[in-house]
Write a protein that holds these residues in place. Structure first.
Motif: not given
Length: 316
Positions: A175, A180-181, A184, A207, A243-244, A282
């Motif tokens: 993450l 942030a979103n 997630d 994170d 993941g991001t 995302r």
């Protein structure tokens, strides 16, 4: 004997992804200078008095890795490549970029930033950028940009790694707290429903608290926040990686793991579109992530061999 100075963006960094990038940069660069004196300073903290002396004595200065190219004036704020007014004279026309990308999308390059880069960057060398946005910044500054993509992918120029076609029983995910979103949380729930085991690698210290804000963690293995621990997990566990974190995912390829990068900004978007690295936006997670996990995730990358040789050939 040449003197090569490295501006290392993994020093004083809280982002372990910088270690991944710099490790690869060094592995390709240092063999070109087997008899050179190598000195190092921090990208995040700037040269400092000792680093300034070393960079001033050096024949060439390499800026290694990460998203250290800004279209805005980088001297007016904290940035991953800190340059003070005292640094400019010793770096003038001496810096060569290696594996450097743009830090964000932009409409134009500030005039003051273009002037700074044209002062610092070597006019005698091409500069290895990892995306087209970075190349745009360099060309605006009047310097030659060579889009080599990220050096973390160079090991796959001849052949893509043999990743599985079917999903693994486990997944290791990442993450990014500072981006942030709400999707997630949706990603984590989809991973729970798609895999038997979940592991989380905190690439930055913030994170893990972010993960704890999003969901319960009793069913998630929390890996130690080190590259060594991450490599050990990827080596011994039959796992997918998603993941991001762009370079957290790329590291999975080194262990022949199936990867899917969640694109949250220009970096994964640009590199994915230019190389074929598997990505998912995302905003597409709720509708598409589960299906992407269930099916094969083809890995057929097109990587710029000629550009890599063009850049490295300058120093052979």
């Amino acid at each position: 004997m040449k003197h090569v100075h490295l501006i290392d963006t993994s020093i004083a960094s809280d982002n372990l992804g910088d270690e991944i990038i710099v490790e690869e940069c060094r592995s390709h660069l240092l063999p070109l200078f087997p008899d050179a004196y190598i000195s190092t300073s921090s990208g995040h903290d700037g040269l400092g008095p000792w680093g300034r002396d070393l960079a001033g004595q050096a024949d060439v200065v390499f800026l290694l890795g990460t998203n250290a190219l800004s279209a805005r004036d980088q001297t007016k704020r904290r940035f991953v490549w800190t340059v003070t007014k005292d640094d400019i004279p010793v770096l003038k026309n001496k810096v060569v970029l290696f594996g450097v990308g743009a830090n964000r999308d932009f409409d134009k390059v500030d005039r003051t930033q273009a002037k700074l880069l044209s002062t610092l960057l070597s006019s005698s060398h091409g500069h290895a950028v990892r995306d087209s946005l970075g190349g745009q910044i360099i060309r605006t500054a009047g310097r030659k940009a060579i889009n080599t993509t990220c050096p973390t992918l160079w090991r796959y120029i001849d052949k893509s790694p043999p990743v599985p076609s079917e999903p693994a029983p486990s997944v290791c995910f990442t993450l990014t707290k500072h981006k942030a979103n709400s999707n997630d949380a949706a990603m984590i729930e989809i991973l729970r429903n798609s895999y038997e085991n979940l592991a989380f690698w905190p690439q930055q210290p913030r994170d893990l608290p972010y993960l704890q804000e999003l969901t319960r963690t009793s069913d998630i293995e929390i890996l130690p926040p080190s590259l060594q621990a991450y490599d050990a997990h990827l080596a011994k566990t039959d796992t997918d990686v998603t993941g991001t974190r762009l370079h957290g995912c790329i590291r999975g390829l080194k262990h022949n793991r199936r990867v899917l990068v969640v694109s949250i900004d220009n970096r994964a978007r640009e590199i994915g579109s230019e190389t074929g690295l598997p990505t998912i936006a995302r905003e597409d997670i709720p509708a598409n992530l589960a299906e992407r996990i269930k099916g094969p995730i083809p890995l057929s990358m097109t990587l710029p061999r000629a550009a890599k040789e063009d850049f490295l050939g300058q120093f052979r």
